[in-house]
Design a protein around this motif. Structure first.
Motif, PDB file in Angstrom:
ATOM      1  N   VAL A   1       0.835  -1.097   0.062  1.00 22.05           N
ATOM      2  CA  VAL A   1       0.054   0.186  -0.067  1.00 22.05           C
ATOM      3  C   VAL A   1       0.861   1.226   0.054  1.00 22.05           C
ATOM      4  N   ASN A   2       1.842   1.317   0.884  1.00 20.97           N
ATOM      5  CA  ASN A   2       2.702   2.415   1.017  1.00 20.97           C
ATOM      6  C   ASN A   2       3.490   2.565  -0.335  1.00 20.97           C
ATOM      7  N   ILE A   3       4.044   1.641  -1.117  1.00 26.28           N
ATOM      8  CA  ILE A   3       4.785   1.709  -2.268  1.00 26.28           C
ATOM      9  C   ILE A   3       3.995   2.434  -3.131  1.00 26.28           C
ATOM     10  N   VAL A   4       2.714   1.989  -3.520  1.00 30.57           N
ATOM     11  CA  VAL A   4       2.017   2.626  -4.510  1.00 30.57           C
ATOM     12  C   VAL A   4       1.345   3.988  -3.969  1.00 30.57           C
ATOM     13  N   LYS A   5       1.499   4.171  -2.775  1.00 33.58           N
ATOM     14  CA  LYS A   5       0.977   5.871  -2.290  1.00 33.58           C
ATOM     15  C   LYS A   5       2.195   6.545  -2.590  1.00 33.58           C
ATOM     16  N   MET A   6       3.372   5.985  -2.137  1.00 37.32           N
ATOM     17  CA  MET A   6       4.572   6.842  -2.299  1.00 37.32           C
ATOM     18  C   MET A   6       5.025   7.348  -3.670  1.00 37.32           C
ATOM     19  N   THR A   7       4.978   6.281  -4.529  1.00 33.22           N
ATOM     20  CA  THR A   7       4.934   6.420  -6.022  1.00 33.22           C
ATOM     21  C   THR A   7       4.120   7.555  -6.624  1.00 33.22           C
TER      22      THR A   7
END
Lengths: 315, 276
Positions: free
Chosen positions: B22-28
């Protein structure tokens, strides 16, 4: 200044310097199959457990050194100057960017290297390492100064590149005078009032010869051993301009972005003074003896004398 | 037996990996740039590594005897930042400032900028050499710390990696452990279309490494392999992990276009629904 004695090559000084550093257990030495040439072999023979053979693989060597530095070691990694250049991006991205203290030594720098021919004659190493942020660049003039400056690196934080020369030249220093050297501070070898010759490496000896010739012509020349190209001792350059009013640089290196380039960069943004550069024009060397190549490439004391005349005439 | 990690079981690791995804897609998405594909392919492995093996102390990031993790494929920085957030090195705010001016979360992982990052990556092919240097230093110090290096499969096209594989065997280094994220996609296209790297396990074995090949998304398999590698001290050990680029987000899976492209608003929405 005592008369120069017959001396050793600056690479011998590096080897001796490493031995003096061995009492610090953090010091480690990395080699790329040229330890006998760079003179790190002396350290290897006494301290094999702290000497790491990396094979003919310079890129790996630079990053292994970086990893060691990140873990508290003080690595000294050496090969020919020209082969450090293969790992330029490793030095830039892997060592300098994270501000790791790795000391790189490139031996056999310049056309003075001689008979191996142009593939071994690095004439651009000083230039490329100068461009890396935070990198200290050193090029000693004899074995004693190379030893002294190598020893001083122990307490020097951040990455450094030292170029040493393959062949012997007369000593510039003696055991007493050499202790006056400091990384980042140029060394005033002769003090004059008409022209200042700022030299590095094997060209310091040529500069002293040139100053003697000039003296016989009634011209008083200063000679500076600018053993550290970066950070450049601009205070000393200012003093030379004040005393002499014009400059000559002399280096066994391309005239592009080496010592001459560094001085020109400084002059162009500060006090203006005539500057003539003696160095390798924009061309490669070839096989031959040091003296043949110095002659052919315009790196003799006579070339410095001629440059001094040109610089003085532009005052 | 070494003790390390956070003592997490498979279910806890799977939950952690889901939060990281979740954080990977949010960050990018927030950065409108970055590399989600290779972050998602590696994140199960990283959760397994930090959850069960890594001896680190977020309160003492410079602890000399900590295990080292070298993310050589430094563009997978969102994966690393999501882990560092999980274990308490960086805040949510830090994480979401990814790629912004002045952020501790630089575009590629950088030891100079981020506590918990042991290597300044970004230029491929250098991390294994750096890890070897860390491992040799640890051996000189008589320390039991392990050095883990993650390589991408496209990355091993770089010659320096093979210099380092050879050197690690020559120096008989037992505290160096490699994980190859074999996701079969690199920047421009599939690895087999750019420069096929072939049978990676056989190549590493021929370089003197002991190798295990696993499914890099099976929490059970990868934690077993990590445990094996951690205690394999007679020489260098490698885990070749077969993974799926973009794993966990359907439209990113095995899709070369999400190597270095961030999800847009609609894609983020769909990704978060799939990961909920």
């Amino acid at each position: 200044m005592s008369a120069p004695s017959s001396g050793g090559a600056s690479r011998d000084g590096y080897g001796n310097g490493l031995l003096r550093l061995a009492s610090d257990p953090r010091v480690v030495v990395l080699e790329a199959d040229l330890g006998k040439s760079t003179k790190s072999c002396h350290f290897r023979s006494k301290y094999p457990s702290r000497t790491f053979s990396m094979g003919i693989a310079e890129q790996n060597m630079m990053l292994v050194a970086a990893g060691m530095a990140s873990s508290g070691k003080i690595p000294f990694a050496s090969t020919f100057a020209i082969f450090t250049e293969r790992a330029f991006e490793q030095v830039r991205n892997g060592i300098a960017r994270p501000e790791l203290t790795v000391h790189i030594c490139g031996s056999h720098g310049g056309i003075h290297t001689g008979t191996d021919g142009s593939s071994a004659q690095s004439i651009e190493d000083l230039a490329i390492y100068r461009t890396i942020p935070g990198m200290t660049v050193i090029h000693p003039s004899d074995d004693l100064s190379a030893e002294e400056l190598t020893v001083q690196l122990l307490d020097y934080s951040g990455p450094s590149y030292m170029r040493t020369a393959r062949n012997k030249t007369p000593r510039i220093y003696n055991n007493n005078s050499v202790t006056g050297l400091t990384i980042g501070k140029g060394s005033l070898i002769m003090e004059g009032s008409d022209v200042c010759i700022i030299a590095c490496g094997v060209m310091v000896n040529e500069a002293i010869s040139a100053a003697k010739t000039l003296s016989s012509e009634g011209i008083s020349a200063s000679v500076v051993d600018m053993h550290t190209l970066k950070p450049l001792d601009t205070e000393l350059i200012d003093a030379c301009i004040n005393n002499c009013g014009c400059l000559v640089t002399a280096e066994d290196h391309s005239v592009i972005a080496g010592l001459g380039g560094a001085v020109a960069e400084y002059l162009s943004t500060t006090a203006s003074a005539p500057l003539e550069m003696v160095g390798v024009a924009d061309k490669f060397g070839q096989s031959g003896s040091s003296s043949e190549l110095m002659q052919a490439m315009g790196l003799t004391s006579n070339d410095i004398v001629a440059a001094a005349h040109r610089s003085i005439s532009r005052k | 037996m070494r003790t390390g990690g956070m003592g997490l079981d498979d279910q806890a690791l799977k939950d952690m990996a889901r939060r990281c995804r979740v954080n990977i897609v949010k960050m990018t998405h927030a950065a409108n740039s970055g590399h989600p594909g290779g972050s998602l392919s590696s994140i199960d492995l990283l959760c397994g590594l930090y959850g069960t093996q890594m001896r680190v102390d977020p309160d003492n990031p410079d602890w000399p005897d900590r295990d080292r993790f070298i993310m050589s494929k430094g563009h997978a920085s969102p994966a690393v930042y999501s882990i560092l957030h999980e274990i308490g090195y960086i805040s949510e705010e830090d994480m979401m400032s990814f790629r912004e001016f002045g952020s501790v979360c630089q575009g590629h992982v950088d030891m100079k900028w981020t506590d918990g990052v042991d290597f300044s990556a970004g230029s491929l092919g250098m991390g294994l050499s750096f890890g070897l240097g860390c491992a040799l230093a640890a051996r000189m110090d008589g320390s039991s710390r392990n050095v883990w290096v993650m390589l991408g499969d496209g990355e091993i096209q770089e010659g320096e990696v093979w210099e380092a594989f050879m050197a690690a065997d020559f120096h008989s280094i037992g505290n160096l452990k490699v994980i190859v994220d074999r996701n079969r996609i690199q920047n421009d296209d599939f690895v087999h279309l750019q420069m096929e790297v072939g049978d990676v396990s056989a190549k590493l074995a021929s370089f003197g490494w002991t190798v295990k090949e696993i499914d890099g998304h099976s929490m059970n398999e990868l934690t077993d392999a990590l445990k094996w590698a951690s205690s394999h001290n007679s020489g260098p050990a490698a885990i070749v992990a077969n993974t799926v680029k973009g794993k966990g987000v359907s439209f990113m899976e095995d899709n070369p276009s999400f190597h270095g492209k961030a999800p847009d608003d609609d894609e983020l929405k769909q990704a978060l629904e799939e990961l909920s």
